[in-house]
Every structure is written in structure tokens, then in C-alpha cells.
Design a protein around this motif. Sequence first.
Motif, mmCIF file in Angstrom:
data_model
loop_
_atom_site.group_PDB
_atom_site.id
_atom_site.type_symbol
_atom_site.label_atom_id
_atom_site.label_comp_id
_atom_site.label_asym_id
_atom_site.label_seq_id
_atom_site.Cartn_x
_atom_site.Cartn_y
_atom_site.Cartn_z
ATOM 1 N N ASP A 84 0.131 -4.335 4.306
ATOM 2 C CA ASP A 84 -0.960 -4.667 5.211
ATOM 3 C C ASP A 84 -1.090 -6.175 5.278
ATOM 4 N N LEU A 107 -2.768 5.675 6.514
ATOM 5 C CA LEU A 107 -2.816 4.207 6.708
ATOM 6 C C LEU A 107 -3.554 3.446 5.625
ATOM 7 N N HIS A 154 3.790 0.846 2.963
ATOM 8 C CA HIS A 154 3.769 -0.205 3.968
ATOM 9 C C HIS A 154 3.073 -1.434 3.392
ATOM 10 N N HIS A 166 0.841 -1.199 0.000
ATOM 11 C CA HIS A 166 0.000 0.000 0.000
ATOM 12 C C HIS A 166 0.877 1.251 0.000
HETATM 13 MN MN MN Z 1 -2.695 0.282 4.545
#
Ligand code: MN
Length: 199
Positions: A44, A199, A42, A36
Motif C-alpha cells: 500500500d 484489500l 500487496h 500487506h
Molecule cells: Mn492493503
Amino acid sequence: MGLHEYKKKRDFKKTSEPAGAGKTKGRELIFVVQKHDATNLHYDFRLELEGVLKSWAVPKGPTLNPQEKRLAMMVEDHPFDYKDFEGVIPEGQYGAGKVIVWDNGTYHAKNILDRRENEKVLKQGLEKGDLKFILNGKKLKGEFALVKMKTAQKNSWLLIKKKDEFSTAEDILEDSASVLTGNTLEEVDGGGEKKKSPL
Ligand code: MN
């Protein structure tokens, strides 16, 4: 945890991420790792359990090297259908940026084949903060552990590869293509530059 937090964070008129819970019906539990490209790139890491995908954001990504413990921040549960999500989360939406399915497969507790028994043992591990499991992915294979850290930040876990026939010092992240489409993140059609979010 349920999907309340997941739904609260997203506007399904704007994002193409799945809105529904989806149905878990396989004989085996599944896992998925999505790469991602949000504010910070990062991975997931998601494990099917209790009808949802238990999820951790792993800043440095998973490794097959038992010497390298990877920080994994537990985040909100995601719907089962999220396992196939690949594409672009639009600008201004939670988690804006590109996503590919970097790895997927099945997983189970060591020496347990029965799905119901697996769910019981894995749920206990999750609650204890010490979850041990075997991944049968295309890239990630063998025994792993997710261990909750005893720190003030209660969402911090470590993702650790256990030593076995699949452990190696080679960098598995160099294999950067989607296991669904063969696309790298760069090749996902983003329709131009996107602003990213955390995020
Ligand atoms: Mn993510």
C-alpha cells in the motif's frame, strides 16, 4: 475523498487500525509504503496530501527499475495516523491479514521546498492524473510518477520510477524487513493462522 469510506469499512472495536484523522504537522510531507499480506500480498503506497494519506494498492510492489511500470489501484484515503500502523488486522475485518511498514520518509515535488507550495502542485498533479514527486525514503529514493491510466477502470494508475542516480535493476523488494521494527511479515505476531480478505 475524505475518511468516510475508510471509517465505513472498519469496525474500530475489532481492528487496531487508527480510527481518527490524526494531525499532519511536519514541515515536510510524508509517505509510507505498507506491505500487506491480505488475500493477495500487496504493497500500500500512501502519500500525505490535504491532511490524509492518498492511497494506492500496488500488487507487485514498488520498483527502482524505470523499465518496470507497476499497476497501482487507487483506494480510499487513510488517516494520517495510519503511517505507523503495523500489526494484524483481525479475521473477518476489512483487509484482514498482517501489515508492516516496509518503507517511509518524506516526499516533495521536484525543486519545491515550501510545504504549502508542494501541496498546491501535488494536488494539481493528482487531479490531472499525472503526479510527479521525489521520495526520500530508506528504500525508495529519487524521482517517481503516478500516472492515471486511460482505461474503463477509473482507479487504475501506474507507479513509475524515473531514471536518475537511484534507479537500478536490482529488486528492492528483497529488502523485506519493516523500517520501524525490523520485522518481516512472517515475524509479525499474528496469534495463529488468519483468514485473509482482499484489500
Ligand atoms: Mn492493503
